[in-house]
Design an enzyme around this catalytic site. Structure first.
Site, PDB file in Angstrom:
ATOM      1  N   GLY A   5      -2.564  -2.624   9.380  1.00 37.90           N
ATOM      2  CA  GLY A   5      -1.721  -3.002  10.510  1.00 37.90           C
ATOM      3  C   GLY A   5      -0.919  -4.277  10.302  1.00 37.90           C
ATOM      4  O   GLY A   5      -0.493  -4.923  11.270  1.00 37.90           O
ATOM      5  N   MET A  13     -10.793  -5.922   6.531  1.00 35.43           N
ATOM      6  CA  MET A  13     -10.110  -4.751   7.108  1.00 35.43           C
ATOM      7  C   MET A  13      -9.806  -5.015   8.576  1.00 35.43           C
ATOM      8  O   MET A  13     -10.709  -5.365   9.350  1.00 35.43           O
ATOM      9  CB  MET A  13     -10.996  -3.500   7.017  1.00 35.43           C
ATOM     10  CG  MET A  13     -11.328  -3.021   5.621  1.00 35.43           C
ATOM     11  SD  MET A  13      -9.920  -2.407   4.703  1.00 35.43           S
ATOM     12  CE  MET A  13      -9.269  -1.127   5.760  1.00 35.43           C
ATOM     13  N   MET A  49      -9.526   7.390  -1.580  1.00 35.65           N
ATOM     14  CA  MET A  49     -10.426   7.915  -0.541  1.00 35.65           C
ATOM     15  C   MET A  49     -11.043   9.224  -1.007  1.00 35.65           C
ATOM     16  O   MET A  49     -10.366  10.056  -1.616  1.00 35.65           O
ATOM     17  CB  MET A  49      -9.640   8.169   0.753  1.00 35.65           C
ATOM     18  CG  MET A  49      -8.873   6.949   1.235  1.00 35.65           C
ATOM     19  SD  MET A  49      -8.168   7.215   2.851  1.00 35.65           S
ATOM     20  CE  MET A  49      -7.136   5.750   3.002  1.00 35.65           C
ATOM     21  N   HIS A 103      -8.379  -0.206  -4.010  1.00 37.82           N
ATOM     22  CA  HIS A 103      -9.240  -0.324  -2.831  1.00 37.82           C
ATOM     23  C   HIS A 103     -10.004   0.994  -2.717  1.00 37.82           C
ATOM     24  O   HIS A 103      -9.430   2.000  -2.293  1.00 37.82           O
ATOM     25  CB  HIS A 103      -8.371  -0.595  -1.590  1.00 37.82           C
ATOM     26  CG  HIS A 103      -9.135  -0.624  -0.315  1.00 37.82           C
ATOM     27  ND1 HIS A 103      -8.519  -0.533   0.921  1.00 37.82           N
ATOM     28  CD2 HIS A 103     -10.467  -0.731  -0.041  1.00 37.82           C
ATOM     29  CE1 HIS A 103      -9.422  -0.579   1.876  1.00 37.82           C
ATOM     30  NE2 HIS A 103     -10.618  -0.692   1.314  1.00 37.82           N
ATOM     31  N   SER A 160       0.866  -1.187   0.000  1.00 42.74           N
ATOM     32  CA  SER A 160       0.000   0.000   0.000  1.00 42.74           C
ATOM     33  C   SER A 160       0.898   1.231   0.000  1.00 42.74           C
ATOM     34  O   SER A 160       1.770   1.378   0.853  1.00 42.74           O
ATOM     35  CB  SER A 160      -0.887   0.010   1.250  1.00 42.74           C
ATOM     36  OG  SER A 160      -1.336   1.327   1.490  1.00 42.74           O
ATOM     37  N   HIS A 194      -1.126  -1.903  -4.003  1.00 49.21           N
ATOM     38  CA  HIS A 194      -2.466  -1.683  -3.442  1.00 49.21           C
ATOM     39  C   HIS A 194      -2.716  -0.179  -3.401  1.00 49.21           C
ATOM     40  O   HIS A 194      -1.939   0.564  -2.792  1.00 49.21           O
ATOM     41  CB  HIS A 194      -2.492  -2.305  -2.039  1.00 49.21           C
ATOM     42  CG  HIS A 194      -3.732  -2.096  -1.250  1.00 49.21           C
ATOM     43  ND1 HIS A 194      -4.718  -3.068  -1.122  1.00 49.21           N
ATOM     44  CD2 HIS A 194      -4.165  -1.037  -0.524  1.00 49.21           C
ATOM     45  CE1 HIS A 194      -5.688  -2.610  -0.342  1.00 49.21           C
ATOM     46  NE2 HIS A 194      -5.373  -1.380   0.039  1.00 49.21           N
ATOM     47  N   GLY A 243      -9.264   4.554   6.347  1.00 50.35           N
ATOM     48  CA  GLY A 243      -9.063   6.010   6.351  1.00 50.35           C
ATOM     49  C   GLY A 243      -7.615   6.426   6.478  1.00 50.35           C
ATOM     50  O   GLY A 243      -7.191   7.379   5.849  1.00 50.35           O
ATOM     51  N   PHE A 244      -6.862   5.684   7.280  1.00 45.77           N
ATOM     52  CA  PHE A 244      -5.482   6.103   7.526  1.00 45.77           C
ATOM     53  C   PHE A 244      -4.552   4.900   7.652  1.00 45.77           C
ATOM     54  O   PHE A 244      -4.973   3.837   8.118  1.00 45.77           O
ATOM     55  CB  PHE A 244      -5.394   6.938   8.813  1.00 45.77           C
ATOM     56  CG  PHE A 244      -6.245   8.179   8.749  1.00 45.77           C
ATOM     57  CD1 PHE A 244      -5.761   9.342   8.161  1.00 45.77           C
ATOM     58  CD2 PHE A 244      -7.548   8.162   9.228  1.00 45.77           C
ATOM     59  CE1 PHE A 244      -6.554  10.480   8.061  1.00 45.77           C
ATOM     60  CE2 PHE A 244      -8.353   9.292   9.133  1.00 45.77           C
ATOM     61  CZ  PHE A 244      -7.853  10.455   8.549  1.00 45.77           C
ATOM     62  N   ASP A 262      -6.101  -6.248   5.248  1.00 42.08           N
ATOM     63  CA  ASP A 262      -5.651  -4.869   5.048  1.00 42.08           C
ATOM     64  C   ASP A 262      -5.739  -4.073   6.340  1.00 42.08           C
ATOM     65  O   ASP A 262      -6.818  -3.896   6.895  1.00 42.08           O
ATOM     66  CB  ASP A 262      -6.524  -4.205   3.967  1.00 42.08           C
ATOM     67  CG  ASP A 262      -6.027  -2.810   3.604  1.00 42.08           C
ATOM     68  OD1 ASP A 262      -4.901  -2.453   3.989  1.00 42.08           O
ATOM     69  OD2 ASP A 262      -6.778  -2.077   2.932  1.00 42.08           O
ATOM     70  N   MET A 277     -12.348   3.473  -1.164  1.00 36.06           N
ATOM     71  CA  MET A 277     -13.062   3.881   0.044  1.00 36.06           C
ATOM     72  C   MET A 277     -13.831   5.143  -0.322  1.00 36.06           C
ATOM     73  O   MET A 277     -13.473   6.258   0.087  1.00 36.06           O
ATOM     74  CB  MET A 277     -12.063   4.113   1.187  1.00 36.06           C
ATOM     75  CG  MET A 277     -11.491   2.800   1.732  1.00 36.06           C
ATOM     76  SD  MET A 277      -9.915   2.994   2.575  1.00 36.06           S
ATOM     77  CE  MET A 277      -8.811   2.863   1.174  1.00 36.06           C
ATOM     78  N   ASP A 284      -5.002   2.903  -2.395  1.00 37.26           N
ATOM     79  CA  ASP A 284      -6.079   3.334  -1.504  1.00 37.26           C
ATOM     80  C   ASP A 284      -6.702   4.633  -1.991  1.00 37.26           C
ATOM     81  O   ASP A 284      -6.108   5.708  -1.870  1.00 37.26           O
ATOM     82  CB  ASP A 284      -5.524   3.535  -0.084  1.00 37.26           C
ATOM     83  CG  ASP A 284      -5.189   2.209   0.582  1.00 37.26           C
ATOM     84  OD1 ASP A 284      -6.072   1.342   0.635  1.00 37.26           O
ATOM     85  OD2 ASP A 284      -4.040   2.049   1.039  1.00 37.26           O
TER      86      ASP A 284
HETATM   87  C1  DX5 Z   1      -6.480   2.001   5.353  1.00 39.82           C
HETATM   88  C2  DX5 Z   1      -5.968   1.446   4.065  1.00 39.82           C
HETATM   89  C3  DX5 Z   1      -4.851   0.463   4.204  1.00 39.82           C
HETATM   90  C4  DX5 Z   1      -3.662   1.045   4.929  1.00 39.82           C
HETATM   91  C5  DX5 Z   1      -2.566   0.063   5.120  1.00 39.82           C
HETATM   92  O1  DX5 Z   1      -7.626   2.732   5.125  1.00 39.82           O
HETATM   93  O2  DX5 Z   1      -6.991   0.787   3.370  1.00 39.82           O
HETATM   94  O3  DX5 Z   1      -4.480  -0.041   2.933  1.00 39.82           O
HETATM   95  O4  DX5 Z   1      -3.141   2.121   4.278  1.00 39.82           O
HETATM   96  O5  DX5 Z   1      -1.566   0.708   5.830  1.00 39.82           O
HETATM   97  P1  DX5 Z   1      -0.981   0.111   7.165  1.00 39.82           P
HETATM   98  O6  DX5 Z   1      -0.269  -1.134   6.761  1.00 39.82           O
HETATM   99  O7  DX5 Z   1      -0.110   1.169   7.690  1.00 39.82           O
HETATM  100  O8  DX5 Z   1      -2.145  -0.181   8.076  1.00 39.82           O
HETATM  101 ZN    ZN Z   2      -6.369  -0.390   1.607  1.00 45.31          ZN
END
Ligand code: DX5
Ligand code: ZN
Length: 249
Positions: A185, A141, A41, A70, A12, A37, A146-147, A183, A72, A39
């Site tokens: 942590g 998830m 948003m 992905h 990501s 990946h 979001g972050f 996805d 969001m 993200d």
């Molecule tokens: C969160 C994202 C994830 C995230 C993964 O909203 O969908 O893809 O960025 O990042 P880490 O691995 O730091 O959780």
């Molecule tokens: Zn993601």
């Protein structure tokens, strides 16, 4: 020769140096990431804004490795065409969106891309029931979307194993690719646990982009740990199968 890993990593890029996106994507792939990946948003479905299909289309030039989008965003149906056009190999959006889901999944499959649904930590797997025969990907998830950089939620990860039973093929249609992604942590501390739950794709974000990190070593370690989890899982499965066989006698 380097040992073949069963674990597949999708990097990501949310927390990379966003001012050099293509360089960072190339770096992740060169370091052993199998995919990218992305993200997306919209500042509405989640309280953060990132990038859209225009940037993904330009990034597409970096290589042939799969691009997993992905989304969001609140209205995937409105933008899905643009993500198909941008060259995403898979498009995953959230089952929690408040609009019809089936037409968007069908559109993605019709374009020959993999169709996925992501579920937030508090959403039960049963939310996917109406779409079982339209899914190639279930994205579990393990943080609130979001972050990047949030703490792994082990409880949410317990959905990984049963998620494999969600997929169902529609007679006469392309069989599902059946990928379960985790996805949020995922890092050295959590990769083995995810492997033990039989996850197919590990999405790995912020841990790769920490200052001073050797990204190649990090990906290698995460894959090795996930593989270790898979190995541990196997004897358990065999035992369970033996028990069932014994009961049937
Ligand atoms: C969160 C994202 C994830 C995230 C993964 O909203 O969908 O893809 O960025 O990042 P880490 O691995 O730091 O959780
Ligand atoms: Zn993601």
């Amino acid at each position: 020769m380097m040992a073949a890993h069963r674990a597949i990593v999708s990097a990501s890029i949310l927390d990379c140096d966003l001012s050099s996106l293509s360089r960072e994507c190339r770096k992740a792939l060169k370091a052993g990431s199998d995919r990218i990946h992305l993200d997306v948003m919209d500042g509405h479905f989640v309280p953060n804004i990132t990038f859209g299909p225009g940037i993904i289309k330009r990034l597409r030039k970096i290589g042939k490795q799969p691009f997993d989008a992905h989304l969001m965003i609140s209205e995937p149906s409105r933008y899905v065409d643009q993500f198909i056009d941008a060259g995403c190999d898979s498009i995953t959006f959230h089952v929690e969106v408040e609009e019809p889901i089936e037409p968007t999944l069908l559109q993605i499959r019709k374009a020959g891309r993999l169709a996925g649904l992501a579920i937030k930590p508090a959403t039960p797997l049963s939310a996917l029931d109406p779409y079982r025969d339209l899914l190639d990907i279930v994205m579990v998830m393990t943080v609130e979307p979001g972050f990047g950089g949030q703490k792994f939620m082990a409880e949410a990860a317990t959905k990984i194993d049963p998620a494999h039973a969600v997929f169902r093929d529609r007679p006469g249609e392309r069989p599902s690719r059946r990928e379960v992604h985790v996805d949020g942590g995922v890092n050295r501390d959590t990769a083995e646990y995810c492997g033990g739950l039989g996850v197919d794709i590990l999405v790995v974000g912020s841990t790769l982009w920490k200052k001073g990190r050797d990204i190649e070593r990090e990906i290698r370690l995460i894959k090795a740990l996930a593989d270790e989890g898979y190995r541990r899982r196997r004897p358990e499965k065999a035992r369970a199968a033996k028990r069932t066989a014994g009961e049937a006698e």
